[in-house]
Enzyme design. Structure first.
Site, PDB file in Angstrom:
ATOM      1  CB  CYS A   1      -0.935  -0.036   1.208  1.00  0.00           C
ATOM      2  SG  CYS A   1      -1.856   1.488   1.481  1.00  0.00           S
TER       3      CYS A   1
ATOM      4  CB  CYS B   1       0.159   2.053   4.031  1.00  0.00           C
ATOM      5  SG  CYS B   1      -1.522   1.407   3.834  1.00  0.00           S
TER       6      CYS B   1
END
Length: 326
Positions: free
Chosen positions: A80, A83
């Site tokens: 991700c 993230c």
């Protein structure tokens, strides 16, 4: 995120105040028991403020710790990209806030069950657990200013509603100074009035809570906590004593009746059906005009205040409202 007197999840129900009080009581009992057994939290190092959590240790590391300190959960994954931008900010702020919250990192690839239990549709997603209650904070990438505002409200709610003052940090280690700055800040001039409003809500005196919040706003019209609290207290006051079956019957039989749809939307929101409440009023806006349309629009804006501007459901409903209006 919503301060002090309601669940920050934006889901309002008639048991919210009672649930908050019960959670506070449980947290106090847990801390008292830990103190009797000599297991109370000692000073921690800054490195201890960020922990990795899995399904096996979730109850111990998150639920139990949430009776001592607000636990912020960062749901992330290695693949991700957002993230990778968000997680370092949260980690840095955990150290800077010096024990006012604990950051728990959950790798969703390795902990699918937790992801499902929290109803997460995409990452990054950030939740908090306070005195055993899970509260969604935000989803997706967020700017540092927004994150700070959310965390400030979280620690305020944790302290004022649940008595959680956070963890002591080893004074010999760098802490970022956040806790010392917080302790140096004087109490606000409206604390007594705001606490009176909370007590009124706790006792089910919604009219008293409304008046207490209005007392604050009469001197400080922009006070965000009082504005939010007033919107919530007024909603609870409006639905008090309603017959849900009759309300829903009227709304179903009279789709063109503006008041019937407004009352049903209030009831939807109190029952936790946020999207239903918003959708009902947006549809009503689309099929009305003039004063009727404006009445519905204003009620919808009031419900946005109750849920909180940071809630993604509010953002989506605002876009839908704009389409219905224009």
């Amino acid at each position: 995120m919503q301060p002090r007197n309601m669940s920050m999840s934006g889901v309002v129900d008639l048991a919210a105040v009672k649930a908050a009080q019960e959670a506070k009581t449980k947290a106090e009992q847990a801390r008292a028991e830990a103190a009797r057994q000599g297991d109370g939290p000692g000073a921690v190092s800054p490195a201890d403020l960020v922990i990795d959590v899995d399904e096996a240790g979730f109850e111990r590391d998150v639920l139990q710790r949430s009776t001592e300190v607000p636990v912020v959960i960062d749901f992330w994954a290695e693949w991700c990209e957002p993230c990778k931008q968000l997680s370092p900010v949260l980690e840095r702020l955990a150290v800077e806030y010096a024990g006012r919250f604990l950051l728990a990192k959950v790798d969703v690839d390795a902990n699918q069950m937790l992801m499902q239990q929290f109803g997460i549709q995409g990452i990054p997603a950030v939740f908090a657990v306070v005195a055993g209650q899970a509260l969604p904070l935000f989803q997706g990438a967020a700017g540092e200013q927004q994150i700070r505002q959310t965390l400030d409200q979280l620690v305020q709610v944790a302290e004022e509603r649940f008595g959680l003052t956070g963890l002591a940090v080893d004074p010999d280690a760098e802490s970022g100074g956040g806790q010392a700055e917080a302790e140096a800040m004087p109490a606000g001039p409206y604390d007594a009035l705001l606490e009176a409003a909370v007590r009124a809500l706790d006792s089910g005196d919604f009219g008293g809570a409304v008046q207490a919040y209005r007392n604050v706003l009469s001197d400080d019209p922009g006070n965000p906590e009082a504005k939010l609290g007033l919107a919530q207290a007024e909603l609870l006051q409006r639905v008090q004593g309603l017959d849900p079956q009759r309300v829903r019957k009227d709304a179903a039989e009279k789709p063109a009746d503006v008041q019937a749809q407004i009352v049903a939307a209030d009831l939807d929101l109190v029952g936790g059906h946020v999207e239903d409440a918003f959708g009902r009023l947006i549809e009503t806006v689309g099929r009305t005009a003039g004063d009727d349309r404006d009445t519905v629009r204003l009620r919808l804006l009031e419900l946005f205040e109750v849920v909180g501007a940071d809630d993604p459901r509010v953002a989506g409903a605002r876009r839908a409202l704009a389409r219905a209006l224009f």
